[in-house]
Scaffold this active site. Structure first.
Site, PDB file in Angstrom:
ATOM      1  N   GLU A 144       0.764  -1.244  -0.009  1.00  0.00           N
ATOM      2  CA  GLU A 144       0.026  -0.111   0.002  1.00  0.00           C
ATOM      3  C   GLU A 144       0.813   1.473  -0.256  1.00  0.00           C
ATOM      4  O   GLU A 144       0.731   2.210   0.694  1.00  0.00           O
ATOM      5  CB  GLU A 144      -0.864   0.001   1.070  1.00  0.00           C
ATOM      6  CG  GLU A 144      -1.999  -1.163   1.193  1.00  0.00           C
ATOM      7  CD  GLU A 144      -2.727  -1.253   2.385  1.00  0.00           C
ATOM      8  OE1 GLU A 144      -4.103  -1.684   2.173  1.00  0.00           O
ATOM      9  OE2 GLU A 144      -2.715  -0.570   3.478  1.00  0.00           O
ATOM     10  N   GLU A 308      -6.471  -7.903  -0.730  1.00  0.00           N
ATOM     11  CA  GLU A 308      -7.027  -8.168   0.471  1.00  0.00           C
ATOM     12  C   GLU A 308      -8.523  -7.714   0.463  1.00  0.00           C
ATOM     13  O   GLU A 308      -9.085  -6.868  -0.168  1.00  0.00           O
ATOM     14  CB  GLU A 308      -6.359  -6.914   1.412  1.00  0.00           C
ATOM     15  CG  GLU A 308      -4.905  -7.036   1.643  1.00  0.00           C
ATOM     16  CD  GLU A 308      -4.304  -5.967   2.619  1.00  0.00           C
ATOM     17  OE1 GLU A 308      -5.171  -5.413   3.164  1.00  0.00           O
ATOM     18  OE2 GLU A 308      -3.127  -5.885   2.635  1.00  0.00           O
ATOM     19  N   TRP A 316     -11.203  -0.689  11.672  1.00  0.00           N
ATOM     20  CA  TRP A 316     -10.906   0.787  11.370  1.00  0.00           C
ATOM     21  C   TRP A 316     -11.930   1.699  10.707  1.00  0.00           C
ATOM     22  O   TRP A 316     -11.781   2.633  10.554  1.00  0.00           O
ATOM     23  CB  TRP A 316      -9.562   0.740  10.450  1.00  0.00           C
ATOM     24  CG  TRP A 316      -9.575   0.362   9.373  1.00  0.00           C
ATOM     25  CD1 TRP A 316      -9.314  -1.210   9.194  1.00  0.00           C
ATOM     26  CD2 TRP A 316      -9.942   0.633   8.105  1.00  0.00           C
ATOM     27  NE1 TRP A 316      -9.453  -1.722   7.875  1.00  0.00           N
ATOM     28  CE2 TRP A 316     -10.053  -0.597   6.822  1.00  0.00           C
ATOM     29  CE3 TRP A 316     -10.631   1.702   7.513  1.00  0.00           C
ATOM     30  CZ2 TRP A 316     -10.238  -0.289   5.837  1.00  0.00           C
ATOM     31  CZ3 TRP A 316     -10.973   1.681   6.110  1.00  0.00           C
ATOM     32  CH2 TRP A 316     -10.664   0.734   5.393  1.00  0.00           C
ATOM     33  N   LEU A 358      -8.056  -7.263  16.320  1.00  0.00           N
ATOM     34  CA  LEU A 358      -9.338  -7.341  16.430  1.00  0.00           C
ATOM     35  C   LEU A 358      -9.917  -7.298  14.859  1.00  0.00           C
ATOM     36  O   LEU A 358     -11.069  -7.340  14.699  1.00  0.00           O
ATOM     37  CB  LEU A 358     -10.208  -6.301  17.153  1.00  0.00           C
ATOM     38  CG  LEU A 358      -9.949  -6.204  18.835  1.00  0.00           C
ATOM     39  CD1 LEU A 358     -10.842  -5.283  19.341  1.00  0.00           C
ATOM     40  CD2 LEU A 358     -10.149  -7.570  19.289  1.00  0.00           C
TER      41      LEU A 358
END
Length: 672
Positions: A144, A308, A316, A358
């Site tokens: 990225e 992805e 997020w 998470l």
């Protein structure tokens, strides 16, 4: 079809039991491809010049033992602490000229010779060690790419870039940037600095050139990374993962991907739609996903890779809602339908600590194959195993919409119109919507791509337009193409300097009109236009149009430009050009484009009758149409096949009516 994702065994080197479980779970989840090493530099080189490859050797062998493939990453996205400490020049400096501390990721200096040497060296070692391993499928360069650095090294590089661009002439640069405004004329190259909130940020030409430089410098950094890979593994394809910004999935603005696309072997991108949100329907979001997929597929006119996504929730978004049952399969198949040859997740095993502990994963903290998310991933894998013949197939289109990164930058930077309502990419999505709803393939192309394959080219809000682009639009229309342009188009050239003497004469010739002024409305303001005896709501922008030789298609209803043209059409040589002068409601877009669909005989690859919220997308080869019928609603939907087709998953022959459950997808094949 590739299925798997980011795998980070370097986080679990003290847990051999976990690494053993990973291989068992890979087989149970029907996954076959794993991106390894993306943030593993500290595990590969814990001290300068001290290398530990044994753990990666083991991972390669384990994955190879189950027939899996490795997408091996270069680790430049996050560097070891020793590197920042020993070589502080690698630390990025922000626009306020503050040097960053070590930490985070994606925050290196793009120009630092030290960092370029270090990344090239570790990449060479990886290529030497794994370049001929049978499990190696592809190189994943960094991760990225994004952001910019304003250090002294980058300032020097920027000035050298400007000298090259402007033939070493400050006079030429001063004219291009219109520096006499506010007495900002430069008389020495050393006076030029990158845009800064504590310095110069009002020269739009400077701002635009800085963004161009950052793209070129990032590509240069990438090209430095791949030198040893091209040398040692010339047959292994190379990619780097692109991005899109939520919630509307607009193309990432930090880099011009139309330039970057020329340097990769395959486009890959990271998709994180905000499914099940509380502000739009599932179908509305699916349309936006379709648009960005069609843009990234069109960059190289070949299948892309979904590098992805999440099998459930992210960590997020403002609210990290889980994908509902069936949505992972549906959203995955949408990616395949629009041209992906993969479904790869972040992350394979959920991290135990730090900021992404998470974030959704194939393997959760329970380490179990029995939970819902794991089972749904396995179902995606089983489905992909039936779709191997779809790999490499194309999505031919006769309609194109033009998106331009530089135009987006310039329009956002423009101190005019209304900042909150410019919404350039969202406007393109609005023009895309009707074709998506009618299952008609669309390419989303850039200004340098070939216009000639298309019957219809739609060019909304092309605020920045070069002489070359004007010439190519003129040729497209003259040769028989149908061109649609909108308000806020043709205002400035490639230096962000306005055209003078009225609208560009070639645009006047194509469209038979001249825009005289643009009325910017407050968000609650409304007007209306009359089009073919119907009234449509208008908001945000209205162009006052002087008709030269065009025909009037729609007129304004209110304000000082009431009863004047809002939409026009014009025959230009062998083609036709439409100018839409106002931002109009979705129903106008449907009615207008449905007329063009009929006039130009545009049609789906394979017709399937269905209601609102169902999308039918297709990929093709010489012998077959692979048709994805997708229900993006929370209700049962009736679809009708007028021709018999074969269900790829069951082998059943389908014809006539079929009831689909919510979020259901059916994949069928029609043999020519």
């Amino acid at each position: 079809m590739l299925h798997g994702g980011d795998y980070n065994p370097d986080q679990w080197l003290d847990r051999p039991d976990i690494l053993a479980d990973d291989i068992k779970l890979m087989k149970l989840s029907h996954t076959n491809t794993f991106s390894v090493g993306i943030f593993a530099w500290s595990a590969l080189e814990p001290e300068e010049g001290v290398y530990q490859f044994e753990w990666l050797d083991d991972i390669f062998e384990r994955i190879h033992s189950i027939g899996g493939r490795v997408i091996l990453a270069t680790p430049s996205g996050a560097r070891p602490a020793w590197l920042s400490q020993t070589y502080p020049e690698v630390l990025r400096v922000n626009a306020s000229r503050v040097k960053q501390l070590h930490g985070g990721r994606h925050n290196h200096c793009l120009t630092s010779k030290v960092y370029r040497e270090k990344t090239r060296h570790i990449n060479r070692l990886l290529a030497e060690r794994y370049g001929h391993h049978p499990a190696l499928l592809m190189w994943h360069i960094s991760n990225e790419y994004g952001g910019d650095c304003h250090c002294d090294l980058c300032q020097h590089a920027f000035r050298e870039w400007l000298k090259s661009k402007y033939d070493n002439s400050l006079k030429t640069l001063n004219h291009a940037w219109w520096t006499p405004f506010w007495s900002h004329t430069f008389n020495d190259w050393s006076q030029i600095e990158s845009p800064s909130p504590i310095g110069e940020n009002g020269l739009h030409g400077l701002n635009l050139d800085w963004r161009r430089f950052v793209t070129d410098q990032t590509i240069s950094f990438y090209e430095n990374e791949i030198i040893p890979l091209k040398e040692l593994t010339p047959d292994i394809p190379i990619t780097t993962n692109f991005m899109a910004d939520t919630p509307d999935l607009i193309p990432y603005q930090g880099l011009d991907y139309s330039k970057f696309a020329k340097h990769v072997d395959a486009i890959s991108w990271d998709a994180y739609p905000v499914w099940h949100n509380d502000w739009e329907s599932t179908a509305d979001l699916a349309m936006k996903v379709g648009f960005i997929n069609d843009l990234y597929r069109s960059l190289k006119q070949q299948p892309f890779l979904l590098m992805e996504c999440t099998p459930s929730a992210v960590n997020w978004h403002n609210v990290n809602k889980a994908k509902r049952p069936g949505m992972n399969l549906l959203s995955s198949m949408q990616m395949i339908a629009h041209g992906s040859d993969s479904v790869l997740y972040f992350q394979y095993r959920k991290s135990r600590g730090s900021s992404e502990k998470l974030h959704g994963a194939v393997v959760d903290h329970d380490n179990s194959p029995k939970n819902r998310v794991f089972q749904e991933v396995a179902k995606v894998g089983e489905t992909l195993e039936r779709l191997s013949e779809v790999v490499g197939t194309k999505r031919p289109a006769q309609t194109a919409i033009l998106y331009d990164w530089e135009n987006h930058w310039a329009l956002e930077d423009a101190q005019g119109f209304a900042k909150a309502t410019k919404r350039y990419p969202q406007t393109l999505q609005q023009h895309y919507r009707t074709f998506w709803e009618h299952d008609i393939p669309v390419d989303v192309i850039t200004k340098e791509q070939d216009f000639s394959p298309y019957k219809l080219l739609i060019v909304p809000m092309l605020y920045l337009i070069s002489e070359d682009t004007v010439s190519r639009l003129k040729a497209f229309t003259a040769d028989g193409g149908t061109l649609v342009m909108t308000y806020i188009s043709g205002v400035v050239n490639e230096h962000d300097l306005t055209y003078t003497g009225g609208w560009h004469p070639d645009l006047q010739a194509i469209f038979g009109v001249e825009p005289l002024e643009t009325d910017t409305l407050y968000p609650k303001d409304r007007n209306a236009v009359s089009y073919r005896s119907q009234i449509y709501e208008m908001k945000d922008y209205a162009t006052v149009i002087d008709v030269k030789t065009a025909s009037v298609e729609a007129v304004y209803q209110e304000d000082f430009y009431a009863r004047t043209p809002a939409v026009t059409s014009h025959e230009y040589q062998q083609g036709k050009a439409y100018f839409i002068g106002a931002r109009l409601e979705d129903q106008f877009q449907r009615d207008f484009y449905e007329g063009l669909i009929t006039d130009l005989s545009l049609s789906p690859v394979f017709p399937v009758r269905h209601g609102k919220g169902v999308s039918v997308q297709a990929r093709q080869d010489q012998d077959n149409d692979y048709i994805f019928v997708m229900n993006f609603t929370e209700e049962k939907q009736l679809v009708t096949f007028d021709q018999s087709v074969k269900d790829i998953m069951t082998g059943d022959i389908l014809s006539g009516d079929l009831t689909m459950e919510k979020y259901e997808v059916r994949i069928v094949v029609n043999t020519h």
